[in-house]
Design a protein around this motif. Structure first.
Motif, PDB file in Angstrom:
ATOM      1  N   LEU A 273      59.088  44.570 -17.472  1.00  0.00           N
ATOM      2  CA  LEU A 273      58.905  44.305 -16.209  1.00  0.00           C
ATOM      3  C   LEU A 273      59.133  42.556 -15.925  1.00  0.00           C
ATOM      4  O   LEU A 273      58.971  42.204 -14.582  1.00  0.00           O
ATOM      5  N   ASN A 274      59.256  41.673 -17.071  1.00  0.00           N
ATOM      6  CA  ASN A 274      59.188  40.423 -16.612  1.00  0.00           C
ATOM      7  C   ASN A 274      60.716  39.869 -16.202  1.00  0.00           C
ATOM      8  O   ASN A 274      60.758  38.698 -16.234  1.00  0.00           O
ATOM      9  N   GLN A 275      61.457  40.769 -15.901  1.00  0.00           N
ATOM     10  CA  GLN A 275      62.987  40.402 -15.304  1.00  0.00           C
ATOM     11  C   GLN A 275      63.420  41.393 -14.602  1.00  0.00           C
ATOM     12  O   GLN A 275      62.807  42.545 -14.577  1.00  0.00           O
ATOM     13  N   PRO A 276      64.359  41.352 -13.615  1.00  0.00           N
ATOM     14  CA  PRO A 276      64.717  42.316 -12.834  1.00  0.00           C
ATOM     15  C   PRO A 276      65.492  43.230 -13.526  1.00  0.00           C
ATOM     16  O   PRO A 276      66.283  43.081 -14.492  1.00  0.00           O
ATOM     17  N   TRP A 277      65.850  44.608 -13.165  1.00  0.00           N
ATOM     18  CA  TRP A 277      66.606  45.694 -13.652  1.00  0.00           C
ATOM     19  C   TRP A 277      66.882  46.592 -12.773  1.00  0.00           C
ATOM     20  O   TRP A 277      66.292  46.932 -12.127  1.00  0.00           O
ATOM     21  N   ALA A 278      68.275  47.251 -13.156  1.00  0.00           N
ATOM     22  CA  ALA A 278      68.691  48.123 -12.516  1.00  0.00           C
ATOM     23  C   ALA A 278      68.842  49.317 -13.475  1.00  0.00           C
ATOM     24  O   ALA A 278      69.294  49.077 -14.718  1.00  0.00           O
ATOM     25  N   ILE A 279      68.484  50.492 -13.201  1.00  0.00           N
ATOM     26  CA  ILE A 279      68.638  51.742 -14.230  1.00  0.00           C
ATOM     27  C   ILE A 279      69.883  52.715 -13.875  1.00  0.00           C
ATOM     28  O   ILE A 279      69.722  53.200 -12.848  1.00  0.00           O
ATOM     29  N   HIS A 280      70.813  52.398 -14.819  1.00  0.00           N
ATOM     30  CA  HIS A 280      72.193  53.206 -14.609  1.00  0.00           C
ATOM     31  C   HIS A 280      71.804  54.658 -15.080  1.00  0.00           C
ATOM     32  O   HIS A 280      71.142  54.971 -16.115  1.00  0.00           O
ATOM     33  N   ASN A 281      72.140  55.782 -14.217  1.00  0.00           N
ATOM     34  CA  ASN A 281      72.062  57.157 -14.651  1.00  0.00           C
ATOM     35  C   ASN A 281      73.491  57.845 -14.900  1.00  0.00           C
ATOM     36  O   ASN A 281      73.563  58.774 -15.222  1.00  0.00           O
TER      37      ASN A 281
ATOM     38  N   MET B 167      75.051  54.170 -11.191  1.00  0.00           N
ATOM     39  CA  MET B 167      74.092  54.607 -10.231  1.00  0.00           C
ATOM     40  C   MET B 167      74.190  55.604  -9.269  1.00  0.00           C
ATOM     41  O   MET B 167      74.448  55.356  -8.003  1.00  0.00           O
ATOM     42  N   LEU B 168      74.315  56.748  -9.639  1.00  0.00           N
ATOM     43  CA  LEU B 168      74.571  57.896  -8.842  1.00  0.00           C
ATOM     44  C   LEU B 168      73.508  58.107  -7.933  1.00  0.00           C
ATOM     45  O   LEU B 168      72.150  58.301  -8.463  1.00  0.00           O
ATOM     46  N   GLY B 169      73.918  58.472  -6.656  1.00  0.00           N
ATOM     47  CA  GLY B 169      73.102  58.570  -5.460  1.00  0.00           C
ATOM     48  C   GLY B 169      71.681  59.462  -5.544  1.00  0.00           C
ATOM     49  O   GLY B 169      70.764  59.349  -4.825  1.00  0.00           O
ATOM     50  N   PRO B 170      71.769  60.605  -6.296  1.00  0.00           N
ATOM     51  CA  PRO B 170      70.536  61.389  -6.250  1.00  0.00           C
ATOM     52  C   PRO B 170      69.195  60.782  -6.966  1.00  0.00           C
ATOM     53  O   PRO B 170      67.932  61.341  -6.540  1.00  0.00           O
ATOM     54  N   MET B 171      69.467  59.891  -7.756  1.00  0.00           N
ATOM     55  CA  MET B 171      68.099  59.195  -8.258  1.00  0.00           C
ATOM     56  C   MET B 171      68.631  57.797  -8.722  1.00  0.00           C
ATOM     57  O   MET B 171      69.333  57.537  -9.601  1.00  0.00           O
TER      58      MET B 171
ATOM     59  N   GLN C 113      75.197  44.336  -9.462  1.00  0.00           N
ATOM     60  CA  GLN C 113      76.146  43.718 -10.664  1.00  0.00           C
ATOM     61  C   GLN C 113      76.584  42.475 -10.028  1.00  0.00           C
ATOM     62  O   GLN C 113      76.588  41.623 -10.941  1.00  0.00           O
ATOM     63  N   LYS C 114      77.015  42.284  -9.073  1.00  0.00           N
ATOM     64  CA  LYS C 114      77.573  41.008  -8.281  1.00  0.00           C
ATOM     65  C   LYS C 114      76.415  40.018  -8.328  1.00  0.00           C
ATOM     66  O   LYS C 114      76.728  38.907  -8.715  1.00  0.00           O
ATOM     67  N   LEU C 115      75.291  40.368  -8.242  1.00  0.00           N
ATOM     68  CA  LEU C 115      74.105  39.408  -8.010  1.00  0.00           C
ATOM     69  C   LEU C 115      73.533  39.271  -9.431  1.00  0.00           C
ATOM     70  O   LEU C 115      72.642  38.356  -9.690  1.00  0.00           O
ATOM     71  N   GLY C 116      74.084  39.693 -10.553  1.00  0.00           N
ATOM     72  CA  GLY C 116      73.826  39.412 -12.102  1.00  0.00           C
ATOM     73  C   GLY C 116      72.625  39.952 -12.408  1.00  0.00           C
ATOM     74  O   GLY C 116      72.040  39.689 -13.377  1.00  0.00           O
ATOM     75  N   VAL C 117      71.895  41.236 -11.577  1.00  0.00           N
ATOM     76  CA  VAL C 117      70.907  41.880 -12.120  1.00  0.00           C
ATOM     77  C   VAL C 117      71.232  42.695 -13.312  1.00  0.00           C
ATOM     78  O   VAL C 117      72.284  43.592 -13.298  1.00  0.00           O
ATOM     79  N   PRO C 118      70.634  42.739 -14.484  1.00  0.00           N
ATOM     80  CA  PRO C 118      70.810  43.164 -15.700  1.00  0.00           C
ATOM     81  C   PRO C 118      70.508  44.665 -15.468  1.00  0.00           C
ATOM     82  O   PRO C 118      69.721  45.238 -14.495  1.00  0.00           O
ATOM     83  N   ALA C 119      71.320  45.608 -16.061  1.00  0.00           N
ATOM     84  CA  ALA C 119      71.156  46.875 -16.305  1.00  0.00           C
ATOM     85  C   ALA C 119      71.337  47.482 -17.504  1.00  0.00           C
ATOM     86  O   ALA C 119      71.610  47.080 -18.531  1.00  0.00           O
ATOM     87  N   VAL C 120      70.709  48.785 -17.470  1.00  0.00           N
ATOM     88  CA  VAL C 120      70.191  49.539 -18.835  1.00  0.00           C
ATOM     89  C   VAL C 120      70.570  50.875 -18.471  1.00  0.00           C
ATOM     90  O   VAL C 120      70.293  51.441 -17.367  1.00  0.00           O
ATOM     91  N   TYR C 121      71.385  51.533 -19.354  1.00  0.00           N
ATOM     92  CA  TYR C 121      71.892  53.171 -19.313  1.00  0.00           C
ATOM     93  C   TYR C 121      70.804  53.793 -19.749  1.00  0.00           C
ATOM     94  O   TYR C 121      70.436  53.733 -20.796  1.00  0.00           O
ATOM     95  N   HIS C 122      70.254  54.866 -18.934  1.00  0.00           N
ATOM     96  CA  HIS C 122      69.326  56.062 -19.460  1.00  0.00           C
ATOM     97  C   HIS C 122      69.873  57.326 -19.207  1.00  0.00           C
ATOM     98  O   HIS C 122      70.125  57.868 -18.076  1.00  0.00           O
ATOM     99  N   LYS C 123      70.245  57.811 -20.171  1.00  0.00           N
ATOM    100  CA  LYS C 123      71.118  59.063 -20.269  1.00  0.00           C
ATOM    101  C   LYS C 123      70.461  60.350 -19.656  1.00  0.00           C
ATOM    102  O   LYS C 123      70.811  60.830 -18.982  1.00  0.00           O
TER     103      LYS C 123
END
Length: 204
Positions: free
Chosen positions: A82-90, A97-101, A147-157
């Motif tokens: 949590l010490n940096q921004p994250w987006a979780i890809h589904n 990042m599909l809309g249901p979650m 993505q444009k703002l440079g927020v890192p993302a990680v894919y959670h299957k």
């Protein structure tokens, strides 16, 4: 903390009310999905103005027909620092990042707000919430903006399982979609609860 968003204020019982944001109408795009970015921008503005997001590590947007289970979500997110921004890809598709979650942490949302302050929405002074946002679906818009703002993302299957009809028997997944009716939603919850009971019985 759950924050149901609606067009008008509604009494939800137990002292809870929905957050009204006005008109929720949107048109459909040529590909069949809703051009609903403006509607969801209003929802993000309402969350900003409420300030409630500041009290939480993670912000989760779930569709009404998405059945998700909080204990599984917590376990899914536990390894993410949590010490940096994250987006979780589904999804590993063009819309990651599909809309249901949709799941982002507080630091990521703060970056979004810093670059798209609500009072500048719809103008060329907002990085993402410009005049062209009306021509997109909200999930593609949000993931593209982060993505444009440079927020890192990680894919959670295992964050989202899409299956028609909805099927909720796989214990690896957090969210099941789409549960379109009350009966489907209840059946989904029952299937997950049955799995939990079986796991307790065998001592897992």
């Amino acid at each position: 903390c759950a924050l149901p968003i609606c067009d008008i204020a509604m009494d939800l019982g137990m002292g809870e009310q929905s957050m009204p944001i006005g008109d929720l109408s949107a048109q459909k795009g040529q590909w069949g999905s809703w051009l609903n970015t403006v509607v969801f921008a209003k929802a993000w503005h309402a969350i900003h103005d409420s300030g409630q997001y500041l009290n939480h590590d993670w912000i989760v947007k779930a569709d009404p027909d998405a059945a998700f289970f909080l204990d599984r979500l917590k376990a899914n997110l536990a390894p993410v620092p949590l010490n940096q921004p994250w987006a979780i890809h589904n999804s590993n598709t063009a819309t990651p990042m599909l809309g249901p979650m949709e799941v982002i942490n507080k630091a990521a949302l703060m970056i979004y707000y810093a670059n798209n302050p609500p009072h500048l929405s719809g103008t060329d002074k907002a990085v993402c919430e410009n005049a062209y946002m009306a021509f997109s679906g909200e999930d593609g818009f949000l993931s593209g903006c982060l993505q444009k703002l440079g927020v890192p993302a990680v894919y959670h299957k295992h964050l989202l399982f899409n299956h028609i009809p909805v099927k909720c028997t796989n214990p690896a997944y957090v969210t099941f979609h789409p549960a379109k009716t009350e009966a489907e939603f209840r059946l989904c919850v029952q299937e997950v609860q049955a799995r939990r009971s079986e796991e307790r019985r065998v001592g897992k």
